[in-house]
Design a protein around this motif. Structure first.
Motif, PDB file in Angstrom:
ATOM      1  N   LEU A 101       0.840  -1.205   0.000  1.00  0.00           N
ATOM      2  CA  LEU A 101       0.000   0.000   0.000  1.00  0.00           C
ATOM      3  C   LEU A 101       0.873   1.252   0.000  1.00  0.00           C
ATOM      4  O   LEU A 101       1.965   1.246   0.544  1.00  0.00           O
ATOM      5  N   GLU A 122     -10.483  10.338   4.069  1.00  0.00           N
ATOM      6  CA  GLU A 122      -9.398  10.624   3.139  1.00  0.00           C
ATOM      7  C   GLU A 122      -8.815  12.022   3.359  1.00  0.00           C
ATOM      8  O   GLU A 122      -7.587  12.196   3.349  1.00  0.00           O
TER       9      GLU A 122
ATOM     10  N   LEU B   2     -14.268   6.298   0.745  1.00  0.00           N
ATOM     11  CA  LEU B   2     -13.939   4.889   0.884  1.00  0.00           C
ATOM     12  C   LEU B   2     -14.870   4.109  -0.037  1.00  0.00           C
ATOM     13  O   LEU B   2     -16.077   4.282   0.008  1.00  0.00           O
ATOM     14  N   ARG B   8     -12.759  -2.998  -2.756  1.00  0.00           N
ATOM     15  CA  ARG B   8     -11.443  -2.683  -2.226  1.00  0.00           C
ATOM     16  C   ARG B   8     -10.648  -3.953  -1.972  1.00  0.00           C
ATOM     17  O   ARG B   8      -9.464  -4.024  -2.259  1.00  0.00           O
ATOM     18  N   LEU B  12      -7.151  -4.896  -3.615  1.00  0.00           N
ATOM     19  CA  LEU B  12      -6.024  -5.252  -2.759  1.00  0.00           C
ATOM     20  C   LEU B  12      -5.497  -6.633  -3.126  1.00  0.00           C
ATOM     21  O   LEU B  12      -4.284  -6.849  -3.210  1.00  0.00           O
ATOM     22  N   GLN B 347     -10.227 -11.052   3.171  1.00  0.00           N
ATOM     23  CA  GLN B 347      -9.081 -10.623   2.370  1.00  0.00           C
ATOM     24  C   GLN B 347      -8.440 -11.797   1.646  1.00  0.00           C
ATOM     25  O   GLN B 347      -8.202 -11.736   0.440  1.00  0.00           O
TER      26      GLN B 347
END
Ligand code: ATP
Ligand code: MG
Lengths: 231, 423
Positions: A101, A122, B2, B8, B12, B347
């Motif tokens: 990241l 953010e 977000l 996401r 990832l 994940q």
């Protein structure tokens, strides 16, 4: 004074076959809001163990630990995760950024996992990156940063959830004296803003920057010291 | 902002997999082959049964078709001109009509080698002499006019019916109805035309490119004008053939009687013919054969698919276990920063599914290419239904989920403190 973290007769025992190691042995103490503590002691005295319990990633073997009035024993694994995500900021010795990241994404990680994250995450992350002096490095990967810069990203990350408790385990242990100075200045600023900071260290120079010092020895509190005048 | 958590996680997952591009690519191969086998299997099976279904529709599911087949040449007679006599006889036809139960009707078909003309236009179609029942038994449909009638038969009338192709070639500008065409030396009045039919590979009309179109005559008319002998000119030698009937189409009253009638026909022909100068085609048997082909294909490709998916799944599990170990510290960090167990499960599960779906998508592409190649080289018909890629996609998602679950669970149940301490 408001109590953020309250330990009562907290022990942590590791069982290794027949013999057991009492890493913490009946610790009782209250950490007040806005206090800046250095936790010191020789290697193996239980500093990291204590910090892990304070940070709710480990549970005491016996005794009671309350965070913001909540008894830890009453919380299950998911509750503890949510509590860490909302109220605790970690800064580690080896920075512990996530390599795939970039800076901005790393700062945002704690918000990913909250049940209802703030909508302005953010913007806050960008503001924090600017605050630690990395506003122009948002899309850099951790490996493209120096150690001091990485640690500043980690501090920004620990602040994203506006934590009640900032826990730093040897946060300056991997840094040279100049960079250490920068990081400690940052902690001073945070303290001035009223943040509660618990800093584990074995360097005296670092310890003297804190308001209070807790000295551990063999899992017990050996002494509590007020540094000159306090704040 | 977000973005949605799933999206996401997928991003990832892709990012993490791209850290080890070659490893990820190799891991997807098993799923790739498994999924392409699934797609190809379905396409080939689908094609085989569609082919059979179409043949049956065209030949008639309740029909049994007897055809004359020229037996292998006897090497003794080596003159340039000879008469070979073979095939189905009118007597065969009479026997079927008179003695077989369950036969609703039967039509004899005789094929004449004649040239057909209209004005200056010439055509070499299949000229078929047959009876009025031909239309009903073959299921063909009139376009214009009428079909051959019993009266035409009785009067030995000089009438004919053209199929679509012959009509369009001989009469490009106007309707052929009532017009006269010339077959050999005689004139025949066109009384009707037929709609075109869908052709299959098994259709004799499609086999020889020289034969185009069909012209149908009353049976007795054909017999009267063109007799029993036909002259074939082949590579310089003249060859005389005597074939009474080229085809007998038998319509059975009920589908379940088709096998019985087919068996009776075979037995009757075996007893009355000295040589194998005939064949018996049973459309229902074609279906059974097509189903058998499909079944064998399914077993073979299904096993390949199953084994590939199993091996692919184990490969994914293996790589995911390695990934989880490699990223123990990352798991510890995420847990310390507030990730719940389900976030960690998610994940790594997403990462496994991204792997298997990546293989799955490539596999679908390959699976679409295989039927195309099969069609090209093996001349097998294939059909890719929209369900096939959808099923393949589902299978690849399922593979990722099943084999990703254990590594993900391992990751999620790690002790955060231990994980953070991991080097
Ligand atoms: N997982 C474990 N299993 C067994 N014993 C452990 C474990 N973790 C810590 N200990 C023991 O608990 C005691 C306290 O360890 P801890 O890591 O808290 O020390 P520390 O004060 O942080 O030392 P250092 O300054 O070297 O980091 C040590 O004796 C250590 O060996
Ligand atoms: Mg330690």
């Amino acid at each position: 004074m408001e109590i953020v973290a309250s330990l009562r007769e907290v022990s942590r025992v590791y069982k290794m076959g027949d013999n057991e190691v009492r890493a913490l042995d009946g610790i009782s103490h209250d950490f007040g809001a806005g206090e800046y503590w250095a936790i010191m002691g020789s290697s193996g005295s239980g500093k990291s163990t204590l910090l892990n319990i304070l940070g709710c990633i480990d549970r005491p073997t016996s005794g009671s630990y309350r965070v913001r009035g909540q008894e830890m024993a009453d919380l299950d694994d998911d509750d503890l995760s949510e509590l860490r995500g909302r109220h605790i900021g970690f800064v580690f010795q080896s920075f512990n950024l996530i390599p795939q990241l970039n800076v901005l994404e790393n700062i945002l990680v704690p918000l990913f996992y909250q049940d209802d994250p703030p909508p302005d995450g953010e913007e806050r992350a960008v503001a924090l990156a600017e605050r630690v002096g990395l506003g122009d490095r948002l899309d850099h990967r951790p490996l493209e940063l120096s150690g001091g810069q990485q640690q500043r990203v980690a501090i920004a990350r620990s602040l994203i959830n506006d934590p009640a408790l900032i826990l730093a385990d040897e946060a300056t242990g991997n840094l040279d004296s100049h960079t250490t100075e920068e990081i400690l200045d940052l902690f001073d600023e945070l303290h001035a803003e009223g943040k509660t900071i618990l800093l584990v260290t074995h360097e005296d120079e670092v310890g003297t920057r804190a308001q209070h010092v807790m000295r551990l020895s063999d899992g017990r509190i050996a002494e509590l010291v007020e540094n000159g005048g306090g704040r | 902002m977000l973005h949605s958590p799933v999206l996401r996680s997928v991003r990832l997952g892709i990012k993490s997999l791209l850290l080890h591009k070659l490893r990820s690519l190799l891991t997807t191969l098993g799923v790739l082959f498994g999924v392409s086998s699934v797609v190809a299997m379905l396409a080939i099976g689908e094609g085989a049964s569609a082919e059979a279904q179409e043949q049956i529709k065209q030949l008639g599911s309740q029909n049994v078709i007897l055809r004359s087949v020229k037996p292998p040449e006897d090497l003794v007679s080596n003159q340039s001109t000879r008469v070979s006599s073979y095939g189905l006889t009118r007597l065969d036809f009479e026997r079927i009509i008179d003695t077989f139960p369950w036969v609703r009707r039967a039509v004899p078909v005789r094929e004449l080698l004649q040239e057909v003309r209209h004005g200056r236009r010439k055509l070499n179609p299949r000229v078929l002499a047959t009876t009025p029942d031909y239309l009903a038994v073959t299921g063909r449909i009139l376009a214009e006019g009428r079909f051959l009638s019993q009266r035409d038969e009785d009067l030995v009338a000089n009438v004919c019916v053209l199929d679509d192709e012959a009509a369009r070639y001989l009469f490009p500008f106007d309707s052929p109805l009532g017009k006269r065409i010339k077959i050999d030396a005689d004139y025949f009045t066109v009384v009707g035309t037929l709609l075109p039919r869908v052709r299959t590979a098994d259709d004799p009309a499609a086999a020889g490119a020289a034969v185009t179109g069909e012209v149908l005559l009353p049976q007795r008319t054909g017999q009267r004008w063109f007799g029993e002998l036909q002259v074939k000119i082949r590579s310089g030698s003249r060859e005389m053939e005597e074939v009474q009937l080229h085809e007998i189409i038998v319509e059975v009253d009920r589908p379940e009687h088709v096998p019985l009638v087919a068996a009776a026909c075979r037995e009757m022909l075996r007893r009355n013919h000295r040589q194998q100068d005939y064949e018996v085609v049973v459309p229902l048997e074609l279906l059974a054969r097509a189903e058998e082909t499909k079944r064998i294909f399914n077993i073979v490709l299904g096993s390949i698919a199953g084994i590939s998916l199993l091996v692919g799944g184990i490969g994914i599990m293996n790589v995911m276990l390695a990934t989880v170990t490699e990223r123990t510290r990352e798991i510890g960090i995420r847990r310390a920063l507030g990730a719940k167990r389900r976030h960690i499960v998610m994940q790594f599960l997403v990462e496994a599914v991204v792997l298997s779906v990546g293989g799955g998508l490539l596999g679908i592409l390959l699976g679409l290419a295989i039927p195309w190649l099969v069609e090209w080289y093996a001349d097998l018909r294939t059909i890719v239904t929209p369900e096939a890629p959808a099923l393949a996609f589902g299978v690849s998602v399922a593979t990722g989920l099943v084999f990703g679950l254990y590594p993900a669970w391992r990751a999620a149940t790690m002790d955060p403190v231990e994980a953070l301490r991991h080097e």
